[in-house]
Scaffold this motif. Structure first.
Motif: not given
Length: 99
Positions: A3, A6-8
């Motif tokens: 990831a 930003n978590g994406y």
């Protein structure tokens, strides 16, 4: 899964491309994909003594046979630990005090 901050997630193709670029700069000849990190991670959990139920839950397995058969490779550290455990447990039995 890899990831971003930003978590994406990264696209799998971009991870594979980066791995290929890195491997070209090394003497490693083995074909490797990101999946190799899954194997390594599970082997490291086993080496650290994490119980199999926790490992299964972490990697999403329902069948213990899958986890044990495919992923828990015997590492050198596990072999050494096993030898030390046998020595600690049974070492005194073998020592008959005969000089």
């Amino acid at each position: 899964m890899f990831a971003r901050a930003n978590g994406y997630p990264y696209l799998p193709k971009s991870i594979i491309y980066r791995m290929e670029r890195i491997l070209k700069k090394t003497s490693i000849k083995k074909h490797a994909t990101p999946h190799i990190f899954r194997h390594s991670h599970i082997s490291m959990l086993a080496e650290a003594g994490v119980d199999i139920a926790t490992v299964m839950k972490r990697v999403g397995h329902d069948d213990v046979k899958t986890t044990m058969k495919i992923y828990t490779h015997v590492t050198n550290k596990m072999k050494e630990d096993a030898s030390q455990k046998v020595q600690q447990t049974f070492g005194s039995i073998l020592d008959l005090g005969i000089s």
